[in-house]
Design an enzyme around this catalytic site. Structure first.
Site, PDB file in Angstrom:
ATOM      1  CG  ASN A 271     -25.865   6.410  12.120  1.00 25.01           C
ATOM      2  OD1 ASN A 271     -25.111   6.674  13.060  1.00 25.01           O
ATOM      3  ND2 ASN A 271     -25.527   5.564  11.157  1.00 25.01           N
ATOM      4  CD1 TRP A 272     -27.286  12.085  15.336  1.00 27.28           C
ATOM      5  CD2 TRP A 272     -26.239  12.750  17.204  1.00 27.28           C
ATOM      6  NE1 TRP A 272     -28.204  12.745  16.110  1.00 27.28           N
ATOM      7  CE2 TRP A 272     -27.587  13.169  17.268  1.00 27.28           C
ATOM      8  CE3 TRP A 272     -25.394  13.055  18.281  1.00 27.28           C
ATOM      9  CZ2 TRP A 272     -28.100  13.886  18.350  1.00 27.28           C
ATOM     10  CZ3 TRP A 272     -25.908  13.765  19.366  1.00 27.28           C
ATOM     11  CH2 TRP A 272     -27.244  14.176  19.386  1.00 27.28           C
ATOM     12  CE  LYS A 273     -23.851   7.527   8.560  1.00 30.92           C
ATOM     13  NZ  LYS A 273     -23.666   7.334   7.129  1.00 30.92           N
TER      14      LYS A 273
ATOM     15  CG  HIS B 210     -24.314   1.834   9.156  1.00 26.81           C
ATOM     16  ND1 HIS B 210     -23.401   2.190   8.194  1.00 26.81           N
ATOM     17  CD2 HIS B 210     -25.319   2.741   9.083  1.00 26.81           C
ATOM     18  CE1 HIS B 210     -23.848   3.280   7.570  1.00 26.81           C
ATOM     19  NE2 HIS B 210     -25.005   3.631   8.096  1.00 26.81           N
TER      20      HIS B 210
ATOM     21  CD  GLU C 136     -21.082   4.776   7.340  1.00 25.99           C
ATOM     22  OE1 GLU C 136     -21.160   5.030   8.549  1.00 25.99           O
ATOM     23  OE2 GLU C 136     -21.661   5.466   6.465  1.00 25.99           O
TER      24      GLU C 136
ATOM     25  CD  GLU D 148     -28.745   3.146   6.448  1.00 24.62           C
ATOM     26  OE1 GLU D 148     -29.172   4.271   6.719  1.00 24.62           O
ATOM     27  OE2 GLU D 148     -27.638   2.729   6.847  1.00 24.62           O
TER      28      GLU D 148
ATOM     29  N   GLY E 263     -24.522   8.951   1.922  1.00 22.68           N
ATOM     30  CA  GLY E 263     -23.585  10.072   1.906  1.00 22.68           C
ATOM     31  C   GLY E 263     -23.194  10.523   0.506  1.00 22.68           C
TER      32      GLY E 263
ATOM     33  CB  SER F  69     -28.756  10.822  -0.047  1.00 24.26           C
ATOM     34  OG  SER F  69     -27.373  10.564  -0.130  1.00 24.26           O
TER      35      SER F  69
ATOM     36  N   GLY G  52     -28.527  10.018   8.130  1.00 24.76           N
ATOM     37  CA  GLY G  52     -27.148  10.322   8.499  1.00 24.76           C
ATOM     38  C   GLY G  52     -26.944  11.831   8.532  1.00 24.76           C
ATOM     39  N   GLY G  53     -26.345  12.365   7.482  1.00 23.26           N
ATOM     40  CA  GLY G  53     -25.970  13.784   7.420  1.00 23.26           C
ATOM     41  C   GLY G  53     -27.055  14.746   7.884  1.00 23.26           C
TER      42      GLY G  53
HETATM   43  P1  13P Z   1     -26.746   9.783   4.832  1.00 20.23           P
HETATM   44  O1  13P Z   1     -28.140  10.196   5.216  1.00 20.23           O
HETATM   45  O2  13P Z   1     -25.687  10.760   5.236  1.00 20.23           O
HETATM   46  O3  13P Z   1     -26.675   9.383   3.382  1.00 20.23           O
HETATM   47  O4  13P Z   1     -26.422   8.451   5.678  1.00 20.23           O
HETATM   48  C1  13P Z   1     -27.347   7.433   5.722  1.00 20.23           C
HETATM   49  C2  13P Z   1     -26.920   6.464   6.760  1.00 20.23           C
HETATM   50  O5  13P Z   1     -25.915   5.786   6.599  1.00 20.23           O
HETATM   51  C3  13P Z   1     -27.709   6.369   7.990  1.00 20.23           C
HETATM   52  O6  13P Z   1     -27.325   5.272   8.752  1.00 20.23           O
END
Ligand code: 13P
Length: 249
Positions: free
Chosen positions: A9-11, A95, A97, A167, A173, A212, A233-234
């Site tokens: 997920n590149w956000k 998600h 977010e 998640e 994050g 993470s 994510g990251g």
């Molecule tokens: P991180 O891997 O950056 O913690 O993010 C997880 C995430 O929200 C994937 O959708």
């Protein structure tokens, strides 16, 4: 058969050219991967160019969202039909977010899931508790409610197309990961909730862990019997890290 999946997920990161470079590296470095399905979820603006780069590979293309209406006067929205037409096969829906910053309710998420499914897109439905809920030991009831309010209202014939991503908000994050025991405990619980409603079909549901996840902890987490991969994510913004995570199976 349950599918092992590692989805990135590149956000809201990368320009189009950076995204194209990233996915080209992922295509190149994933050629010898066989027991895991890779999915990338770039921003909307990158869908066509990233889709072009993964043509001929086994990598799946996902959006990070879709509209909760089919079409019409909804300025700024992108419909599931438009996404399917652009080559999207998966959509991340719900998600944390989106739930937190854009106040997306279960009602809205159900509409999105139904529209995605109606357009041949597999939803990657995200659930998870926040820190306060975890500390109060309410995580089981929170994820159960999130599933009941949305997934229990999906047509039974469509259930097999759904992927779940657990998640925990406190792990996204933050550098804090659920332990493998915590992940297995709640993934098994989630599968049980699904089994009670949908029967044996839930044995085949891929339940991904997100929060993470990185090359150093993926192996331990993915080794758990009810963890079928990760939503990253990251670490998905670096091709080497993303591939190293995928190689943890
Ligand atoms: P991180 O891997 O950056 O913690 O993010 C997880 C995430 O929200 C994937 O959708």
């Amino acid at each position: 058969m349950r599918m092992n999946i590692v989805a990135g997920n590149w956000k809201m990161n990368t320009t189009v050219s950076e995204g194209v470079k990233l996915v080209s590296e992922i295509v190149e470095k994933s050629k010898d991967l066989s027991n895991v399905k890779l999915i990338v979820a770039p921003p909307f603006t990158h869908i066509l160019s990233v889709g072009e780069k993964i043509k001929g590979s086994e990598i799946g293309l996902s959006s990070q969202n879709c509209a909760d209406e089919a079409q019409g006067a909804y300025t700024g929205e992108v419909s599931a039909k438009m996404l399917a037409d652009a080559g999207v096969e998966y959509a991340i829906i719900g998600h944390s977010e989106r739930r937190e910053y854009y106040k997306e309710s279960s009602e809205v998420l159900l509409k999105k899931i139904k529209l995605a499914l109606a357009n041949g897109i597999s939803p990657i439905f995200c659930i998870g508790e926040n820190l306060d809920e975890r500390e109060k030991n309410r995580h089981f009831e929170v994820v159960k409610k999130q599933i009941e309010e949305v997934i229990f209202n999906v047509d039974e014939n469509d259930f097999e197309k759904i992927i779940i991503a657990y998640e925990p908000v406190w792990a996204i994050g933050t550098g804090k990961t659920a332990t493998s025991e915590q992940a297995q405990e709640i993934h098994a619980y989630i599968r049980n909730v699904l089994l009670e409603k949908f029967g044996k079909k839930a044995e085949n549901t891929s339940i991904l862990y997100g929060g993470s996840c990185k090359p150093s902890n993926a192996k331990e987490i993915f080794s758990q019997s009810d963890v079928d991969g990760g939503l990253i994510g990251g670490a998905s913004l670096n091709a080497d890290d993303f591939i190293a995570i995928a190689k943890s199976f």
